[in-house]
Design a protein around this motif. Structure first.
Motif, PDB file in Angstrom:
ATOM      1  N   GLN A   1     -12.735   5.137  -2.181  1.00  0.00           N
ATOM      2  CA  GLN A   1     -13.571   3.965  -2.472  1.00  0.00           C
ATOM      3  C   GLN A   1     -12.910   3.046  -3.502  1.00  0.00           C
ATOM      4  O   GLN A   1     -12.946   1.826  -3.361  1.00  0.00           O
ATOM      5  N   ASN A   2     -12.306   3.618  -4.527  1.00  0.00           N
ATOM      6  CA  ASN A   2     -11.665   2.800  -5.558  1.00  0.00           C
ATOM      7  C   ASN A   2     -10.536   1.955  -4.975  1.00  0.00           C
ATOM      8  O   ASN A   2     -10.383   0.779  -5.321  1.00  0.00           O
ATOM      9  N   HIS A   3      -9.729   2.559  -4.086  1.00  0.00           N
ATOM     10  CA  HIS A   3      -8.650   1.811  -3.439  1.00  0.00           C
ATOM     11  C   HIS A   3      -9.214   0.637  -2.632  1.00  0.00           C
ATOM     12  O   HIS A   3      -8.703  -0.483  -2.716  1.00  0.00           O
TER      13      HIS A   3
ATOM     14  N   GLU B   1     -12.108  -0.910  -2.910  1.00  0.00           N
ATOM     15  CA  GLU B   1     -12.697  -1.945  -3.759  1.00  0.00           C
ATOM     16  C   GLU B   1     -11.626  -2.764  -4.474  1.00  0.00           C
ATOM     17  O   GLU B   1     -11.734  -3.991  -4.572  1.00  0.00           O
ATOM     18  N   GLU B   2     -10.569  -2.107  -4.978  1.00  0.00           N
ATOM     19  CA  GLU B   2      -9.469  -2.825  -5.629  1.00  0.00           C
ATOM     20  C   GLU B   2      -8.785  -3.764  -4.635  1.00  0.00           C
ATOM     21  O   GLU B   2      -8.486  -4.924  -4.945  1.00  0.00           O
ATOM     22  N   PHE B   3      -8.536  -3.253  -3.432  1.00  0.00           N
ATOM     23  CA  PHE B   3      -7.938  -4.068  -2.376  1.00  0.00           C
ATOM     24  C   PHE B   3      -8.811  -5.285  -2.081  1.00  0.00           C
ATOM     25  O   PHE B   3      -8.328  -6.419  -2.045  1.00  0.00           O
TER      26      PHE B   3
ATOM     27  N   LYS C   1       0.738  -7.717  -5.134  1.00  0.00           N
ATOM     28  CA  LYS C   1      -0.206  -6.728  -5.648  1.00  0.00           C
ATOM     29  C   LYS C   1       0.103  -5.390  -5.016  1.00  0.00           C
ATOM     30  O   LYS C   1       0.404  -5.303  -3.827  1.00  0.00           O
ATOM     31  N   GLU C   2       0.000  -4.334  -5.807  1.00  0.00           N
ATOM     32  CA  GLU C   2       0.137  -2.973  -5.304  1.00  0.00           C
ATOM     33  C   GLU C   2      -1.222  -2.280  -5.352  1.00  0.00           C
ATOM     34  O   GLU C   2      -1.872  -2.258  -6.396  1.00  0.00           O
ATOM     35  N   VAL C   3      -1.649  -1.758  -4.213  1.00  0.00           N
ATOM     36  CA  VAL C   3      -2.790  -0.851  -4.117  1.00  0.00           C
ATOM     37  C   VAL C   3      -2.213   0.366  -3.410  1.00  0.00           C
ATOM     38  O   VAL C   3      -2.217   0.462  -2.186  1.00  0.00           O
TER      39      VAL C   3
ATOM     40  N   ASN D   1       0.810  -1.222   0.000  1.00  0.00           N
ATOM     41  CA  ASN D   1       0.000   0.000   0.000  1.00  0.00           C
ATOM     42  C   ASN D   1       0.842   1.270   0.000  1.00  0.00           C
ATOM     43  O   ASN D   1       0.319   2.353   0.240  1.00  0.00           O
TER      44      ASN D   1
ATOM     45  N   ASP E   1     -11.207  -6.729  -3.861  1.00  0.00           N
ATOM     46  CA  ASP E   1     -11.305  -7.665  -4.980  1.00  0.00           C
ATOM     47  C   ASP E   1     -10.091  -8.584  -5.024  1.00  0.00           C
ATOM     48  O   ASP E   1     -10.223  -9.796  -5.208  1.00  0.00           O
ATOM     49  N   TYR E   2      -8.909  -8.005  -4.845  1.00  0.00           N
ATOM     50  CA  TYR E   2      -7.696  -8.818  -4.866  1.00  0.00           C
ATOM     51  C   TYR E   2      -7.614  -9.702  -3.620  1.00  0.00           C
ATOM     52  O   TYR E   2      -7.310 -10.887  -3.709  1.00  0.00           O
TER      53      TYR E   2
END
Length: 110
Positions: free
Chosen positions: A68-70, A72-74, A57-59, A30, A76-77
């Motif tokens: 919110q996008n961060h 949700e991406e986190f 994975k990088e978030v 992160n 999902d992965y």
């Protein structure tokens, strides 16, 4: 908590073999590059993870830029990642924050 995770501060590429030996299967980063001098490059950590057979994975987000996008991406992965998972940033605070945000929004599978 049903998730098998650890949250920590900055890791280095030379720590990756030990992380793998300790049973971790996935690393989530992160922390963006360039936050401070002498910070290990994310590309170097990713290469070391790949060499050790770990998923990576990088978030990436600055401490005050979580959105919110961060989250949700986190999530999902995280939901498809093999556990145990090591999540890191500079001190562990933003990684704790994104994990807790995903839990509060009920985005993480049990």
């Amino acid at each position: 908590m049903s998730h098998k995770i650890s949250i920590t501060g900055q890791i280095t590429p030379d720590q990756i073999p030990m992380i793998a030996e300790n049973g971790f299967k996935t690393i989530i980063n992160n922390r963006p590059d360039g936050e401070e001098p002498n910070q290990p490059a994310n590309a170097d950590i990713a290469a070391a993870a790949k060499k050790a057979g770990l998923a990576y994975k990088e978030v990436l987000f600055a401490g005050n830029e979580l959105n919110q996008n961060h989250v949700e991406e986190f999530a999902d992965y995280f939901n498809q990642a093999e556990q145990p998972i090591l999540i890191f940033c500079r001190t562990g605070n933003r990684s704790t924050g994104i994990y807790e945000a995903a839990k509060q929004m009920d985005l993480l599978d049990d």
